[in-house]
Design a protein around this motif. Sequence first.
Motif, PDB file in Angstrom:
ATOM      1  N   THR A 180       0.824  -1.213   0.000  1.00  0.00           N
ATOM      2  CA  THR A 180       0.000   0.000   0.000  1.00  0.00           C
ATOM      3  C   THR A 180       0.857   1.261   0.000  1.00  0.00           C
ATOM      4  O   THR A 180       0.342   2.358   0.125  1.00  0.00           O
ATOM      5  N   GLY A 181       2.187   1.119  -0.126  1.00  0.00           N
ATOM      6  CA  GLY A 181       3.074   2.260  -0.131  1.00  0.00           C
ATOM      7  C   GLY A 181       3.354   2.742  -1.548  1.00  0.00           C
ATOM      8  O   GLY A 181       2.555   2.570  -2.469  1.00  0.00           O
ATOM      9  N   TYR A 182       4.538   3.328  -1.718  1.00  0.00           N
ATOM     10  CA  TYR A 182       4.894   3.895  -3.010  1.00  0.00           C
ATOM     11  C   TYR A 182       5.001   2.819  -4.093  1.00  0.00           C
ATOM     12  O   TYR A 182       4.854   3.104  -5.280  1.00  0.00           O
ATOM     13  N   GLY A 183       5.245   1.570  -3.690  1.00  0.00           N
ATOM     14  CA  GLY A 183       5.425   0.495  -4.654  1.00  0.00           C
ATOM     15  C   GLY A 183       4.223   0.265  -5.541  1.00  0.00           C
ATOM     16  O   GLY A 183       4.353  -0.219  -6.669  1.00  0.00           O
ATOM     17  N   ARG A 184       3.032   0.637  -5.071  1.00  0.00           N
ATOM     18  CA  ARG A 184       1.830   0.404  -5.878  1.00  0.00           C
ATOM     19  C   ARG A 184       1.784   1.319  -7.091  1.00  0.00           C
ATOM     20  O   ARG A 184       0.993   1.090  -8.004  1.00  0.00           O
ATOM     21  N   HIS A 185       2.600   2.379  -7.110  1.00  0.00           N
ATOM     22  CA  HIS A 185       2.620   3.298  -8.238  1.00  0.00           C
ATOM     23  C   HIS A 185       3.674   2.926  -9.277  1.00  0.00           C
ATOM     24  O   HIS A 185       3.771   3.592 -10.308  1.00  0.00           O
ATOM     25  N   LEU A 186       4.480   1.896  -8.999  1.00  0.00           N
ATOM     26  CA  LEU A 186       5.489   1.461  -9.955  1.00  0.00           C
ATOM     27  C   LEU A 186       4.886   0.417 -10.889  1.00  0.00           C
ATOM     28  O   LEU A 186       4.228  -0.520 -10.447  1.00  0.00           O
ATOM     29  N   GLU A 187       5.110   0.581 -12.177  1.00  0.00           N
ATOM     30  CA  GLU A 187       4.581  -0.383 -13.135  1.00  0.00           C
ATOM     31  C   GLU A 187       5.218  -1.757 -12.921  1.00  0.00           C
ATOM     32  O   GLU A 187       4.567  -2.786 -13.055  1.00  0.00           O
ATOM     33  N   THR A 188       6.517  -1.779 -12.624  1.00  0.00           N
ATOM     34  CA  THR A 188       7.218  -3.020 -12.278  1.00  0.00           C
ATOM     35  C   THR A 188       8.040  -2.756 -11.030  1.00  0.00           C
ATOM     36  O   THR A 188       8.473  -1.627 -10.803  1.00  0.00           O
ATOM     37  N   PRO A 189       8.275  -3.773 -10.195  1.00  0.00           N
ATOM     38  CA  PRO A 189       9.045  -3.559  -8.969  1.00  0.00           C
ATOM     39  C   PRO A 189      10.449  -3.043  -9.251  1.00  0.00           C
ATOM     40  O   PRO A 189      11.042  -3.321 -10.297  1.00  0.00           O
TER      41      PRO A 189
END
Length: 303
Positions: free
Chosen positions: A192-201
Amino acid sequence: MIRSYIAQVTFLCLAAALLLAASQAMRPEGWTLASLYGYWLIRVLIEAALFVAFFEFIDRVPGLKSRIWPVAAIAAVVSLFPFALSITALDLILGLPELDGLNASALPAASSTGTTATGISHIGSFFREVVYLSDNHLALCLLLTAPKLFVFSANSQTGTNAVSQVQSDTAETAISTEKPELQDTPLAPVDTGYGRHLETPLEGDLLRVEAQEHYVRLVSETDSRMLLYRFNDIVAELPDNDGMQVHRSHWVAYEAVVGHSRENGRLWLDLKDGSKVPVSRKYADDVDARFGKEATTQKKAVN
């Protein structure tokens, strides 16, 4: 990306100015066509600068963060009054009739008995001017909100797609297993952090985070990404035992630091990817307490 936003706003302002100038039926006496287009360009740029400035300020208010429509509405209303003042002053300087057709040359001489009444009359004229300019102003504000709205919608859609994909993959794994007891195993938590806005990890372990205007740069040993995100928010989401903030614009991972050095009296951290990160005075004591001996030892070992 911030340059892209500025370019979009500039393009919209230019288009709006050209449309307004082209739709004006008559030019002021003595004005050339170039003067008319120049006037509308300056006017629209003043209007846009006020709206964008108020938008960015209001968007930082707690409770309004990332709420595009409320922020845009408040910024449009608040910026209307300084815009009306600016345009009224500009028109009076250029000799254009404003405030109900009264200009500097047509104002009656003030007397001791008429000063108050004249002032009240001019205040009323100003508010009528505000109403007269409001439709043009609100239309431009709506136009300038579009780039922000599209970026926000794209990021939200990316985050929703990522969450849906994770949930789908996890559900398929749970269904395909042959062991009954695994059916009751809860799904893995969704990022639920900034990672959800990255298209790929992000590839590799996160080494540092750097603030750049309204964006942050995420840097690992093998990857680098730019993300529309608030630096303070991403620092709050990162675990305290993974790293620390060392500057108002920089966060570093503990494992990334291999040494420190001073140049011209300023403290710098040396990272294992070869980059150097500045340390502000506010965090200097915390950095010395954390990296003082370990950083020096690690740096010697690397060398």
